[in-house]
Enzyme design. Sequence first.
Site: not given
Ligand code: AOF
Ligand code: ZN
Length: 352
Positions: A52, A290, A296
């Site tokens: 975004e 393998g 498993s």
């Molecule tokens: C992303 N990329 O484009 C969107 C995400 O670790 P952060 O602060 O980058 O946040 C990660 C979280 O943000 C991710 O688990 C998800 O819930 C939300 N959206 N994350 O890495 C993106 N839109």
């Molecule tokens: Zn975001």
Amino acid sequence: MSDLTFMKIALRLSLKGLGYTEPNPLVGAVVVKGGRILSCGHHRGFGAPHAEAMALERLGVSGTTLYLTLEPCSHTGKTPPCADLIIARRVRRVVVAMIDPNPLVNGSGIARLRAAGIATAVGLCRDQAERINRHYLKYIRTHAPYVAIHAGLSLDGKLSDDAGRSHWVTSEELRRLAHSLRGEFSAIMAGSGTVRADDPLLTLREAGWVGKKLYRVVLDSQNALPRSLRIIRELDDFPLVIFSSRHAADRSPRTRHHYFVDSDGNGLDLGEVLANLGRLGIASVLVEGGGRLIDSFVRQRRFDEVVLFYAPKIVGGSGATRLAEALELRDFRLSELASGFILRGFRPCSPD
Ligand code: AOF
Ligand code: ZN
């Protein structure tokens, strides 16, 4: 052009981050006004700006429609909340493919947009979006990685010849593709038998995966891998993780990430193995074999997907079968049915 068209573009864009975003999701964003795309973005890799932000950052136009493959975040993580950015950029309508099950988000991104008076629709292409983010979804819900079993097989289901050599079952072309498949995952896994027989490096050398970090995971319940094996070498982009049994006679670690877990007649406790990988931030694993390791995972019901590469060959049964003696079929034809598929092929020297 319709909502569906733009969402499909956003989904396609999200895939540009494939292999680089985990344990975070793949996300695509498209900004539209008057039927024209003004800008777009995707999440390029872990720690990079959210899709975004990439799409809206430099956009001066208001009254747009924003297509998102995942609900925008509402929390301050590595970056400020995307929902706030969407509101600040005065987007008029937001179309989202799926809710983000991350407990930090889970509907609150949508709620924030609606509270700000932005028209929001959820669910367009949800199935496709969920399929694309299947690694992320499993990981965020269970804290364990998504598991895909990969094997190269002959038509009679042989993974290797009687000497345990698996390397040459499939063609050069299929082996290259198999290698490249590794790039889509956060880790690859092999059993000690395969590591001993093939002495592989378990790295990723295929073009197109530059800078990709990939964990190499080996299950060696006895903790008896010879230190001379190529895999034992530490490599910066390919950290080595070993799992052995708590009951192994030798409990000395061979690598920085060496875990000793429960084991029984079915081998190591794969639930414990996967939980440990999850704690390392590994959201997906490609299990390469393998046969015993794959068995498993099947017996313990710990896999989510299978990716089988078939070579049009019959290796044959027992005794001293060698891959070099395998029969390669010619003129093979595949018919797909709803409940299976039919393959016909011909022995090269059979009379016409
Ligand atoms: C992303 N990329 O484009 C969107 C995400 O670790 P952060 O602060 O980058 O946040 C990660 C979280 O943000 C991710 O688990 C998800 O819930 C939300 N959206 N994350 O890495 C993106 N839109
Ligand atoms: Zn975001």
